[in-house]
Design an enzyme around this catalytic site. Structure first.
Site, PDB file in Angstrom:
ATOM      1  N   SER A  10      60.351 -31.002   9.341  1.00 42.42           N
ATOM      2  CA  SER A  10      60.609 -30.669   7.936  1.00 42.42           C
ATOM      3  C   SER A  10      60.248 -29.216   7.657  1.00 42.42           C
ATOM      4  O   SER A  10      59.087 -28.807   7.760  1.00 42.42           O
ATOM      5  CB  SER A  10      59.790 -31.569   7.015  1.00 42.42           C
ATOM      6  N   HIS A  35      65.112 -31.320   8.870  1.00 44.99           N
ATOM      7  CA  HIS A  35      64.926 -31.981   7.571  1.00 44.99           C
ATOM      8  C   HIS A  35      64.658 -30.922   6.496  1.00 44.99           C
ATOM      9  O   HIS A  35      63.754 -30.094   6.642  1.00 44.99           O
ATOM     10  CB  HIS A  35      63.763 -32.963   7.677  1.00 44.99           C
ATOM     11  N   ASP A  37      63.908 -30.264   2.495  1.00 45.80           N
ATOM     12  CA  ASP A  37      63.400 -30.890   1.272  1.00 45.80           C
ATOM     13  C   ASP A  37      63.755 -30.063   0.048  1.00 45.80           C
ATOM     14  O   ASP A  37      63.219 -28.974  -0.153  1.00 45.80           O
ATOM     15  CB  ASP A  37      61.875 -31.028   1.361  1.00 45.80           C
ATOM     16  N   MET A  39      63.594 -29.706  -3.885  1.00 47.70           N
ATOM     17  CA  MET A  39      62.774 -30.185  -5.019  1.00 47.70           C
ATOM     18  C   MET A  39      63.083 -29.371  -6.267  1.00 47.70           C
ATOM     19  O   MET A  39      63.273 -28.154  -6.178  1.00 47.70           O
ATOM     20  CB  MET A  39      61.291 -30.041  -4.674  1.00 47.70           C
ATOM     21  N   HIS A  68      67.241 -33.842   2.032  1.00 52.31           N
ATOM     22  CA  HIS A  68      66.509 -34.825   1.218  1.00 52.31           C
ATOM     23  C   HIS A  68      66.424 -34.280  -0.201  1.00 52.31           C
ATOM     24  O   HIS A  68      65.665 -33.353  -0.476  1.00 52.31           O
ATOM     25  CB  HIS A  68      65.118 -35.014   1.851  1.00 52.31           C
ATOM     26  N   MET A  70      65.273 -34.305  -3.736  1.00 53.49           N
ATOM     27  CA  MET A  70      64.288 -34.808  -4.703  1.00 53.49           C
ATOM     28  C   MET A  70      64.611 -34.127  -6.028  1.00 53.49           C
ATOM     29  O   MET A  70      63.833 -33.306  -6.547  1.00 53.49           O
ATOM     30  CB  MET A  70      62.878 -34.477  -4.201  1.00 53.49           C
ATOM     31  N   MET A 139      59.725 -43.413   1.891  1.00 53.84           N
ATOM     32  CA  MET A 139      58.697 -42.395   1.651  1.00 53.84           C
ATOM     33  C   MET A 139      57.336 -43.008   1.966  1.00 53.84           C
ATOM     34  O   MET A 139      56.946 -44.018   1.371  1.00 53.84           O
ATOM     35  CB  MET A 139      58.724 -41.915   0.198  1.00 53.84           C
ATOM     36  N   GLY A 146      53.969 -31.415   1.329  1.00 48.82           N
ATOM     37  CA  GLY A 146      53.654 -31.717   2.720  1.00 48.82           C
ATOM     38  C   GLY A 146      52.161 -31.957   2.860  1.00 48.82           C
ATOM     39  O   GLY A 146      51.386 -31.707   1.931  1.00 48.82           O
ATOM     40  N   GLY A 147      51.779 -32.453   4.011  1.00 50.62           N
ATOM     41  CA  GLY A 147      50.368 -32.551   4.342  1.00 50.62           C
ATOM     42  C   GLY A 147      49.582 -33.644   3.652  1.00 50.62           C
ATOM     43  O   GLY A 147      48.347 -33.605   3.628  1.00 50.62           O
ATOM     44  N   ASP A 175      59.126 -40.682   5.972  1.00 54.25           N
ATOM     45  CA  ASP A 175      58.885 -39.303   5.558  1.00 54.25           C
ATOM     46  C   ASP A 175      57.555 -39.199   4.834  1.00 54.25           C
ATOM     47  O   ASP A 175      57.382 -39.740   3.736  1.00 54.25           O
ATOM     48  CB  ASP A 175      60.041 -38.857   4.649  1.00 54.25           C
TER      49      ASP A 175
HETATM   50  C1  DX5 Z   1      57.518 -34.651   0.955  1.00 54.08           C
HETATM   51  C2  DX5 Z   1      58.690 -34.293   1.816  1.00 54.08           C
HETATM   52  C3  DX5 Z   1      58.417 -34.372   3.253  1.00 54.08           C
HETATM   53  C4  DX5 Z   1      57.337 -33.430   3.755  1.00 54.08           C
HETATM   54  C5  DX5 Z   1      56.586 -34.173   4.797  1.00 54.08           C
HETATM   55  O1  DX5 Z   1      57.920 -34.768  -0.355  1.00 54.08           O
HETATM   56  O2  DX5 Z   1      59.777 -35.143   1.546  1.00 54.08           O
HETATM   57  O3  DX5 Z   1      59.612 -34.212   4.031  1.00 54.08           O
HETATM   58  O4  DX5 Z   1      57.821 -32.238   4.309  1.00 54.08           O
HETATM   59  O5  DX5 Z   1      55.488 -33.393   5.199  1.00 54.08           O
HETATM   60  P1  DX5 Z   1      54.311 -34.004   6.082  1.00 54.08           P
HETATM   61  O6  DX5 Z   1      54.933 -34.470   7.364  1.00 54.08           O
HETATM   62  O7  DX5 Z   1      53.398 -32.820   6.267  1.00 54.08           O
HETATM   63  O8  DX5 Z   1      53.704 -35.124   5.317  1.00 54.08           O
HETATM   64 ZN    ZN Z   2      61.531 -35.073   2.937  1.00 52.54          ZN
END
Ligand code: DX5
Ligand code: ZN
Length: 220
Positions: A10, A35, A37, A39, A68, A70, A139, A146-147, A175
């Site tokens: 990602s 991937h 993201d 947002m 993805h 969001m 999810m 992330g993280g 994810d």
């Molecule tokens: C969160 C994203 C994920 C994110 C995952 O909203 O959809 O794709 O990058 O990050 P990790 O693997 O660090 O949880």
């Molecule tokens: Zn994602």
């Protein structure tokens, strides 16, 4: 039916000051999909990037782009993401009132259609659209960042979805919080597409290949 194991780094966890290089590095390091993201600061409490930035990254890899979304609403932007180079477009079940229509729109653009489910959303949200789906994204954190820590209760949701889809050709993606420690839990339950942000990008470019190989080995 056994689906291939896919590791999808990602880009959310990459260095945003050099996205082209980071996409190339994730590809060369063994990422199967990239991937992305998206947002909007409305559906989720964070803002990332949109179609022009994805289009700019597109030139840096031929691997499938797993987008993805969001964002809410999503429908008005689907064509722009398809034009930008998305291969899989995933919308959230919670993001609009017409999931069936959104999925039809994605397929009519010639792209694979995905639905993402927030942790609190039941798998029953996809029961009546299974034949319009190419991917279900469970999810395993609350979307936005992330993280975050993996939510263990999602393993049972993956297991139920695996049963629901039967022998349809649908990928089950997970994810959020996927690491070499959590990967075997979700693959044992039936997931085959593992998104990894921090676990893939930690340690800088020289570590990416080892990070991805470690997740893949643990997942098998
Ligand atoms: C969160 C994203 C994920 C994110 C995952 O909203 O959809 O794709 O990058 O990050 P990790 O693997 O660090 O949880
Ligand atoms: Zn994602």
């Amino acid at each position: 039916m056994t689906r291939p194991l896919i590791i999808a780094p990602s880009i959310l966890s990459a260095d945003f000051s050099k996205l082209g290089e980071e996409v190339r590095a994730a590809d060369v390091a063994g990422g199967d999909w990239i991937h992305l993201d998206v947002m909007d600061g409305h559906f989720v409490p964070n803002i990332t990037f949109g179609p022009p930035v994805i289009k700019a990254m597109r030139a840096h890899s031929t691997k499938p782009f797993d987008v993805h979304l969001m964002i809410a609403p999503a429908d008005a932007y689907l064509a722009a993401f398809a034009d930008a180079g998305a291969d899989v477009i995933t919308v959230h079940a919670e993001a609009g009132p017409h999931l069936d229509r959104s999925l039809q729109a994605i397929r009519s653009l010639g792209k694979k259609a995905g639905v993402a489910l927030n942790p609190a959303t039941s798998e029953s949200a996809i029961e009546h659209v299974l034949d319009r789906l190419d991917l279900v994204c469970v999810m395993t954190v609350n979307p936005g960042f992330g993280g975050q820590a993996f939510i263990p209760a999602m393993v049972e949701k993956v297991r139920r979805i695996k049963v629901m889809i039967g022998n349809r050709p649908i990928d089950i993606e997970v994810d959020g919080g996927i690491t070499a420690e959590t990967a075997p839990l979700v693959t044992a339950a039936g997931a085959n597409v593992l998104v990894a942000g921090n676990a893939a990008f930690k340690g800088g470019p020289n570590a990416y290949a080892g990070n991805i190989a470690g997740i893949r080995a643990a997942a098998r």
